[in-house]
Design a protein around this motif. Structure first.
Motif, PDB file in Angstrom:
ATOM      1  N   TRP A  67       0.826  -1.213   0.000  1.00 58.51           N
ATOM      2  CA  TRP A  67       0.000   0.000   0.000  1.00 58.51           C
ATOM      3  C   TRP A  67       0.857   1.259   0.000  1.00 58.51           C
ATOM      4  O   TRP A  67       0.510   2.251  -0.661  1.00 58.51           O
ATOM      5  CB  TRP A  67      -0.947  -0.025   1.200  1.00 58.51           C
ATOM      6  N   SER A  68       1.990   1.231   0.681  1.00 61.45           N
ATOM      7  CA  SER A  68       2.902   2.378   0.630  1.00 61.45           C
ATOM      8  C   SER A  68       3.417   2.582  -0.787  1.00 61.45           C
ATOM      9  O   SER A  68       3.573   3.722  -1.255  1.00 61.45           O
ATOM     10  CB  SER A  68       4.077   2.163   1.586  1.00 61.45           C
ATOM     11  N   GLY A  69       3.674   1.472  -1.488  1.00 56.37           N
ATOM     12  CA  GLY A  69       4.132   1.559  -2.860  1.00 56.37           C
ATOM     13  C   GLY A  69       3.095   2.161  -3.786  1.00 56.37           C
ATOM     14  O   GLY A  69       3.434   2.944  -4.690  1.00 56.37           O
ATOM     15  N   ILE A  70       1.829   1.793  -3.574  1.00 56.66           N
ATOM     16  CA  ILE A  70       0.742   2.372  -4.370  1.00 56.66           C
ATOM     17  C   ILE A  70       0.659   3.872  -4.137  1.00 56.66           C
ATOM     18  O   ILE A  70       0.547   4.672  -5.085  1.00 56.66           O
ATOM     19  CB  ILE A  70      -0.586   1.674  -4.042  1.00 56.66           C
ATOM     20  N   LYS A  71       0.731   4.281  -2.890  1.00 57.76           N
ATOM     21  CA  LYS A  71       0.673   5.715  -2.587  1.00 57.76           C
ATOM     22  C   LYS A  71       1.865   6.455  -3.193  1.00 57.76           C
ATOM     23  O   LYS A  71       1.718   7.565  -3.714  1.00 57.76           O
ATOM     24  CB  LYS A  71       0.618   5.921  -1.073  1.00 57.76           C
ATOM     25  N   SER A  72       3.044   5.847  -3.154  1.00 60.94           N
ATOM     26  CA  SER A  72       4.230   6.475  -3.729  1.00 60.94           C
ATOM     27  C   SER A  72       4.118   6.592  -5.246  1.00 60.94           C
ATOM     28  O   SER A  72       4.479   7.629  -5.826  1.00 60.94           O
ATOM     29  CB  SER A  72       5.483   5.674  -3.368  1.00 60.94           C
ATOM     30  N   ILE A 108      -2.168   0.785  13.668  1.00 60.79           N
ATOM     31  CA  ILE A 108      -1.364   1.983  13.466  1.00 60.79           C
ATOM     32  C   ILE A 108       0.125   1.641  13.394  1.00 60.79           C
ATOM     33  O   ILE A 108       0.856   2.143  12.529  1.00 60.79           O
ATOM     34  CB  ILE A 108      -1.628   3.004  14.588  1.00 60.79           C
ATOM     35  N   SER A 109       0.573   0.772  14.273  1.00 55.99           N
ATOM     36  CA  SER A 109       2.002   0.445  14.301  1.00 55.99           C
ATOM     37  C   SER A 109       2.417  -0.439  13.133  1.00 55.99           C
ATOM     38  O   SER A 109       3.577  -0.393  12.702  1.00 55.99           O
ATOM     39  CB  SER A 109       2.356  -0.252  15.628  1.00 55.99           C
ATOM     40  N   THR A 110       1.479  -1.215  12.585  1.00 56.10           N
ATOM     41  CA  THR A 110       1.798  -2.138  11.489  1.00 56.10           C
ATOM     42  C   THR A 110       1.733  -1.465  10.129  1.00 56.10           C
ATOM     43  O   THR A 110       2.514  -1.784   9.230  1.00 56.10           O
ATOM     44  CB  THR A 110       0.838  -3.341  11.514  1.00 56.10           C
ATOM     45  N   PHE A 111       0.815  -0.507   9.983  1.00 51.20           N
ATOM     46  CA  PHE A 111       0.558   0.077   8.666  1.00 51.20           C
ATOM     47  C   PHE A 111       0.822   1.586   8.681  1.00 51.20           C
ATOM     48  O   PHE A 111      -0.056   2.388   9.003  1.00 51.20           O
ATOM     49  CB  PHE A 111      -0.887  -0.201   8.235  1.00 51.20           C
ATOM     50  N   SER A 112       2.037   1.951   8.275  1.00 47.39           N
ATOM     51  CA  SER A 112       2.331   3.375   8.127  1.00 47.39           C
ATOM     52  C   SER A 112       1.570   3.972   6.958  1.00 47.39           C
ATOM     53  O   SER A 112       1.390   5.198   6.883  1.00 47.39           O
ATOM     54  CB  SER A 112       3.837   3.571   7.909  1.00 47.39           C
ATOM     55  N   SER A 113       1.100   3.128   6.040  1.00 40.15           N
ATOM     56  CA  SER A 113       0.379   3.580   4.841  1.00 40.15           C
ATOM     57  C   SER A 113      -1.039   4.040   5.147  1.00 40.15           C
ATOM     58  O   SER A 113      -1.643   4.761   4.349  1.00 40.15           O
ATOM     59  CB  SER A 113       0.323   2.454   3.817  1.00 40.15           C
ATOM     60  N   VAL A 114      -1.576   3.646   6.281  1.00 34.75           N
ATOM     61  CA  VAL A 114      -2.975   3.921   6.610  1.00 34.75           C
ATOM     62  C   VAL A 114      -3.120   5.347   7.129  1.00 34.75           C
ATOM     63  O   VAL A 114      -2.437   5.748   8.073  1.00 34.75           O
ATOM     64  CB  VAL A 114      -3.495   2.901   7.642  1.00 34.75           C
ATOM     65  N   ASP A 115      -4.018   6.100   6.504  1.00 36.06           N
ATOM     66  CA  ASP A 115      -4.315   7.467   6.939  1.00 36.06           C
ATOM     67  C   ASP A 115      -5.616   7.549   7.725  1.00 36.06           C
ATOM     68  O   ASP A 115      -5.765   8.377   8.620  1.00 36.06           O
ATOM     69  CB  ASP A 115      -4.421   8.394   5.723  1.00 36.06           C
TER      70      ASP A 115
END
Length: 427
Positions: free
Chosen positions: A134-139, A167-174
């Motif tokens: 998910w971080s890759g998709i956002k990037s 929260i601690s597992t997913f930095s991608s989650v807003d």
């Protein structure tokens, strides 16, 4: 069918949502739009907008025909001033590049719902793909100049104690979308424990929205390998809205759903051109849910304005199943959790002033005397006799003011295990 008159304070939608506005969207199964033309989209969006729904969340299962249907949806929504955003159904297999491509193709649309200036993006499930996916998709989207507010429904995150782990597992989650809008295989009412825990975790750590799922029902019976269950939903369509308004006050309410016919929580009309498969027609066809939109209109207004709307036209929305829960049916599969629903007719009254709500079916009778102005619930148990139909009355000062019969009989035999209710209206 007309809707009752609400106070003029109700907001039925606009070309732009105010930053401070409470937002209501409905989950829309894009995979059910195979046969859709733009006129189908226009009909659904107009119907939704007229009760205060701001937009659809397009549950997208594959990069197939749905891509073209979503293109049509955005075209129509732009013309109507209706909002849309994408929810990728990760119970299917997805490549990150397809998610990026579909999102990017609509990111600049005036119909795209944004949060704090960022494109809102959601899912059904998807936590198993991992944070880097998910971080890759956002990037990738950021590299195209598209900022995303990611508010997924990671469905394994239901236990309130796991909120900080999310929260601690997913930095991608807003933000976060709590899909869980029904009791969890129990015979007790749903609480707001999950909502409040994940709302707090998002508020304290991230800048995205907390999205609360609100649903009228949950039932499915399409095969015998686990797709056959019901959750206790008898009074859910009232108390879950009250939880949203009184307790949670989420940034966004997401109605589950507009058109997921197979799971029986649709509030949209049954589109006859939609392929329901071989099993679902046995419990969907004829089981109208449109009057549930009257309830939605009332509570959407309340959620948006902060005040219960004045009712000027007495209305009762009622629902009931077509057979008792212990009947053995000749088709379908026995349903998990069937012991929990009550064998009863349920009536949600929206009254301009106190009245008696009278309910009859066969030899059973119930009265809710002095039902108050505004919203209230009443119910009457199924009778022992076969082939009976409900009779609902509004009585004031001993005088019958309105009445209506149901349109489906409650029988002691059945062709399919059916826990999907028929929904009717007295108005």
């Amino acid at each position: 069918m007309h809707l009752f008159n609400l106070a003029t304070a109700i907001v039925l939608g606009s070309n732009a949502l105010a930053a401070s506005a409470q937002i209501v969207v409905a989950h829309f199964m894009a995979q059910n739009a195979y046969s859709y033309s733009q006129s189908d989209w226009q009909n659904d969006m107009t119907t939704a907008k007229n009760i205060g729904i701001d937009g659809f969340v397009l549950n997208t299962a594959a990069a197939d025909y749905e891509v073209d249907r979503i293109d049509d949806a955005f075209t129509v929504a732009e013309n109507l001033g209706f909002k849309l955003f994408l929810s990728f159904d990760m119970s299917y297999s997805w490549a990150a590049s397809d998610i990026v491509s579909i999102t990017a193709s609509h990111a600049s649309s005036s119909a795209m719902l944004t949060w704090n200036g960022k494109v809102l993006l959601s899912t059904y499930s998807g936590e198993s793909y991992g944070d880097s996916f998910w971080s890759g998709i956002k990037s990738s989207l950021a590299n195209e100049g598209i900022q995303v507010s990611f508010a997924p429904a990671f469905t394994t995150y239901r236990d309130p104690s796991l909120a900080n782990s999310l929260i601690s597992t997913f930095s991608s989650v807003d933000g976060f979308f709590n899909w869980w809008s029904w009791p969890d295989d129990v015979g007790t009412l749903l609480t707001t424990d999950t909502d409040l825990a994940y709302q707090s975790a998002i508020k304290d750590n991230r800048e995205g929205p907390y999205i609360m799922g609100v649903s009228p029902w949950q039932f499915k019976d399409i095969d015998g390998t686990g797709d056959n269950w019901v959750e206790l939903s008898d009074t859910l369509w009232m108390y879950r809205w009250q939880q949203a308004i009184d307790d949670v006050k989420p940034d966004i309410v997401e109605i589950i759903t507009w058109n997921d016919y197979a799971e029986s929580h649709y509030i949209g009309d049954i589109n006859p051109n939609v392929d329901l498969g071989t099993a679902a027609p046995n419990y969907v066809n004829g089981f109208v849910h449109a009057p549930w939109r009257i309830v939605a209109q009332y509570y959407i207004s309340w959620y948006k304005t902060g005040s219960a709307p004045a009712v000027t036209d007495d209305t009762i929305v009622f629902w009931y199943r077509s057979h008792p829960k212990d009947v053995t049916c000749s088709g379908g599969w026995p349903v998990r959790n069937s012991q929990y629903p009550a064998d009863a007719v349920f009536a949600l009254a929206l009254l301009s002033s106190p009245a008696t709500v009278s309910l009859d079916i066969g030899s059973t009778h119930a009265e809710c005397d002095n039902s108050p102005a505004g919203a209230s619930m009443c119910s009457v148990a199924f009778p022992v006799e076969d082939a009976q139909i409900p009779y609902i009355q509004i009585i004031r000062n001993g005088v019958q003011e309105k009445y209506m019969y149901g349109s489906i009989y409650v029988t002691q035999s059945c062709d399919w295990y059916n826990f999907n209710p028929f929904v009717g209206v007295v108005q």
